[in-house]
Design a protein around this motif. Structure first.
Motif, PDB file in Angstrom:
ATOM      1  N   SER A 147       0.889  -1.341  -0.040  1.00 20.22           N
ATOM      2  CA  SER A 147      -0.104  -0.080  -0.040  1.00 20.22           C
ATOM      3  C   SER A 147       0.770   1.483   0.196  1.00 20.22           C
ATOM      4  CB  SER A 147      -1.004   0.107   1.048  1.00 20.22           C
ATOM      5  OG  SER A 147      -0.266   0.278   2.346  1.00 20.22           O
ATOM      6  N   VAL A 148       2.228   1.290  -0.367  1.00 21.61           N
ATOM      7  CA  VAL A 148       3.046   2.308  -0.222  1.00 21.61           C
ATOM      8  C   VAL A 148       4.107   2.179  -1.240  1.00 21.61           C
ATOM      9  CG1 VAL A 148       4.163   2.015   1.683  1.00 21.61           C
ATOM     10  CG2 VAL A 148       4.056   4.269   1.049  1.00 21.61           C
ATOM     11  N   ASP A 149       4.481   3.295  -1.954  1.00 26.15           N
ATOM     12  CA  ASP A 149       5.765   2.972  -3.001  1.00 26.15           C
ATOM     13  C   ASP A 149       6.493   4.261  -2.470  1.00 26.15           C
ATOM     14  OD1 ASP A 149       7.615   2.737  -4.812  1.00 26.15           O
ATOM     15  OD2 ASP A 149       6.251   2.852  -6.572  1.00 26.15           O
ATOM     16  N   LEU A 150       7.553   3.879  -1.683  1.00 26.96           N
ATOM     17  CA  LEU A 150       8.422   5.094  -1.465  1.00 26.96           C
ATOM     18  C   LEU A 150       9.343   5.521  -2.204  1.00 26.96           C
ATOM     19  CD1 LEU A 150       9.374   3.615   2.368  1.00 26.96           C
ATOM     20  CD2 LEU A 150       7.486   5.231   1.628  1.00 26.96           C
ATOM     21  N   ALA A 151       9.686   4.785  -3.233  1.00 29.72           N
ATOM     22  CA  ALA A 151      10.575   5.261  -4.450  1.00 29.72           C
ATOM     23  C   ALA A 151       9.882   5.589  -5.552  1.00 29.72           C
ATOM     24  CB  ALA A 151      11.369   4.090  -4.952  1.00 29.72           C
ATOM     25  N   SER A 152       8.518   6.086  -5.469  1.00 32.31           N
ATOM     26  CA  SER A 152       7.849   6.685  -6.446  1.00 32.31           C
ATOM     27  C   SER A 152       8.167   8.096  -6.684  1.00 32.31           C
ATOM     28  CB  SER A 152       6.353   6.614  -6.363  1.00 32.31           C
ATOM     29  OG  SER A 152       5.962   7.144  -5.389  1.00 32.31           O
ATOM     30  N   LYS A 154       7.911  12.117  -7.076  1.00 34.83           N
ATOM     31  CA  LYS A 154       7.064  13.054  -6.680  1.00 34.83           C
ATOM     32  C   LYS A 154       7.457  14.506  -6.924  1.00 34.83           C
ATOM     33  CE  LYS A 154       4.040   9.942  -5.090  1.00 34.83           C
ATOM     34  NZ  LYS A 154       2.805  10.195  -5.752  1.00 34.83           N
ATOM     35  N   ALA A 155       6.620  15.448  -7.253  1.00 37.02           N
ATOM     36  CA  ALA A 155       7.021  16.730  -7.481  1.00 37.02           C
ATOM     37  C   ALA A 155       7.813  17.478  -6.460  1.00 37.02           C
ATOM     38  CB  ALA A 155       5.774  17.784  -8.207  1.00 37.02           C
ATOM     39  N   ARG A 156       7.324  17.091  -5.152  1.00 36.87           N
ATOM     40  CA  ARG A 156       8.001  17.855  -4.113  1.00 36.87           C
ATOM     41  C   ARG A 156       8.675  17.152  -2.957  1.00 36.87           C
ATOM     42  NH1 ARG A 156       2.924  20.991  -1.308  1.00 36.87           N
ATOM     43  NH2 ARG A 156       2.064  18.821  -1.398  1.00 36.87           N
ATOM     44  N   GLY A 226       2.298  14.042   3.125  1.00 37.75           N
ATOM     45  CA  GLY A 226       1.083  13.979   2.067  1.00 37.75           C
ATOM     46  C   GLY A 226       1.417  13.744   0.795  1.00 37.75           C
ATOM     47  N   GLN A 227       2.828  13.273   0.221  1.00 35.33           N
ATOM     48  CA  GLN A 227       3.092  12.996  -0.947  1.00 35.33           C
ATOM     49  C   GLN A 227       3.000  11.278  -0.930  1.00 35.33           C
ATOM     50  OE1 GLN A 227       4.391  15.323  -3.562  1.00 35.33           O
ATOM     51  NE2 GLN A 227       3.518  16.387  -2.066  1.00 35.33           N
ATOM     52  N   ARG A 228       3.700  10.655  -0.422  1.00 34.97           N
ATOM     53  CA  ARG A 228       3.546   9.412  -0.564  1.00 34.97           C
ATOM     54  C   ARG A 228       2.724   8.730   0.930  1.00 34.97           C
ATOM     55  NH1 ARG A 228       8.006  11.072  -1.614  1.00 34.97           N
ATOM     56  NH2 ARG A 228       9.008  10.724  -3.705  1.00 34.97           N
ATOM     57  N   LEU A 229       3.056   9.479   1.717  1.00 34.49           N
ATOM     58  CA  LEU A 229       2.379   8.910   3.120  1.00 34.49           C
ATOM     59  C   LEU A 229       1.587   9.975   3.786  1.00 34.49           C
ATOM     60  CD1 LEU A 229       5.357   7.228   4.532  1.00 34.49           C
ATOM     61  CD2 LEU A 229       3.370   5.884   4.228  1.00 34.49           C
ATOM     62  N   PRO A 230       0.430   9.951   4.454  1.00 30.83           N
ATOM     63  CA  PRO A 230      -0.252  11.073   4.692  1.00 30.83           C
ATOM     64  C   PRO A 230       0.366  11.719   6.078  1.00 30.83           C
ATOM     65  CG  PRO A 230      -1.406   9.036   5.473  1.00 30.83           C
ATOM     66  CD  PRO A 230      -0.339   8.601   4.504  1.00 30.83           C
ATOM     67  N   ALA A 231       0.102  13.038   6.236  1.00 28.00           N
ATOM     68  CA  ALA A 231       0.827  13.653   7.378  1.00 28.00           C
ATOM     69  C   ALA A 231       0.085  13.399   8.596  1.00 28.00           C
ATOM     70  CB  ALA A 231       0.940  15.031   7.153  1.00 28.00           C
TER      71      ALA A 231
END
Length: 344
Positions: A147-152, A154-156, A226-231
């Motif tokens: 349920s998470v892709d840490l290596a995807s 992202k723009a920020r 908030g990019q790959r994981l919720p804050a």
């Protein structure tokens, strides 16, 4: 110890006699000249005897570890042969016979999974049925994070917090970076937590040793921005183990096609185990021959130490080697006393 004590007592009595009869100035001189004697070590021949005994005993522990590993490999070999036979029997056209053979095969597969070969509470075989040696550590447990892709990409930028068993790490994942760059950041940040990072055809893969894997199976707490994981509150990320073909748990015994693939994997595993069994038997035999020589002659001391190094290549270091090093620092204890300490 009685022999050592009698020598020490005689020496002390002689010192007291000289102290009574000597003049004050002579007494000081006598004590000064006697200090080196008080600090002198056990006679050389006795130290050599202790060293020789310690080397032989250490070698005997190496042999014992090899014997435990040998018995474990024999057990695995027997189970693999039985499993191979039942897997083949599961392919027969008779449904009743095939079903009975398949049930027996599944039971044997579970027994292989449960095999736990240890010496001094240290594992000698890993979960892939490999002999653990100084040159070949136990295989790592491969897994992915669900349920998470840490290596995807992202723009920020995103800073994530990772917590495992009370330990935590902070990792900055830069924005506008490709997967390889992000994987390198992850590898650096997760290393203190006992987690390795690699790239595979299916994406980012993680690995850990057996000790860390026991903790990771409960999940990993993570917090993002908030990019790959919720804050906010930490989120539990589940992990899913990726099994190697060498792991008995990976073998599928369902359809005929799965059975054929499993039989091929069982055959390769059996060849590997038989090869390792031959290696450990050869190493054990060499060590036993060297120990026999040193028990007969002092001149074989060097050969035994060389053989200890050779066996060290086959068997991982046992707690005993560390105990022997400590024991030799106090060589004025008896063999029975040392034996008692080693059993504690």
């Amino acid at each position: 110890m009685s022999t050592v004590n009698s020598v020490v007592d005689t020496h002390n009595i002689a010192q007291r006699s000289q102290t009574v009869t000597a003049a004050p100035t002579e007494q000081a001189t006598t004590l000064e000249t006697q200090k080196p004697l008080e600090k002198s070590a056990i006679p050389t021949h006795r130290l050599e005897s202790y060293q020789r005994w310690a080397t032989v005993t250490q070698g005997q522990h190496k042999v014992s570890a090899a014997q435990v590993a040998e018995q474990g490999l024999k057990q695995v070999s027997t189970l693999l042969k039985q499993l191979q036979k039942q897997a083949k029997a599961s392919l027969v056209n008779d449904p009743n016979r095939a079903n009975m053979a398949n049930q027996q095969a599944q039971q044997l597969q579970q027994q292989l999974t449960d095999v736990n070969v240890r010496y001094f509470d240290k594992p000698l075989l890993d979960h892939q049925l490999n002999l653990i040696t100084a040159q070949r550590p136990a295989a790592k447990h491969q897994f992915v994070m669900r349920s998470v892709d840490l290596a995807s990409p992202k723009a920020r930028d995103e800073q994530i917090q990772v917590q495992v068993n009370g330990e935590s790490a902070t990792i900055l994942l830069p924005g506008n970076s490709d997967s390889k760059t992000l994987q390198k950041q992850l590898a650096k940040g997760l290393a203190p937590l006992g987690i390795e990072v690699s790239n595979s055809a299916s994406g980012t893969r993680f690995a850990s040793d057996s000790q860390h894997w026991q903790q990771l199976q409960q999940g990993i707490l993570m917090t993002g921005q908030g990019q790959r994981l919720p804050a906010g509150e930490p989120r539990t990320i589940k992990v899913q183990e990726q099994l190697s073909w060498q792991d008995p748990r990976e073998w599928q015994l369902g359809s005929n096609e799965e059975l054929k693939q499993a039989i091929a994997k069982i055959t390769k595993s059996l060849f590997k185990v038989e090869q390792q069994l031959s290696e450990i038997q050869d190493a054990k035999q060499k060590m036993q021959q060297q120990l026999h020589k040193i028990n007969r002659s002092h001149s074989q001391h060097t050969n035994v130490e060389q053989t200890l190094e050779q066996l060290h290549g086959m068997m991982q270091t046992t707690p005993f080697s560390l105990q022997v090093t400590s024991m030799m620092a106090q060589a004025n204890v008896s063999r029975s006393h040392v034996s008692a300490l080693l059993k504690s």
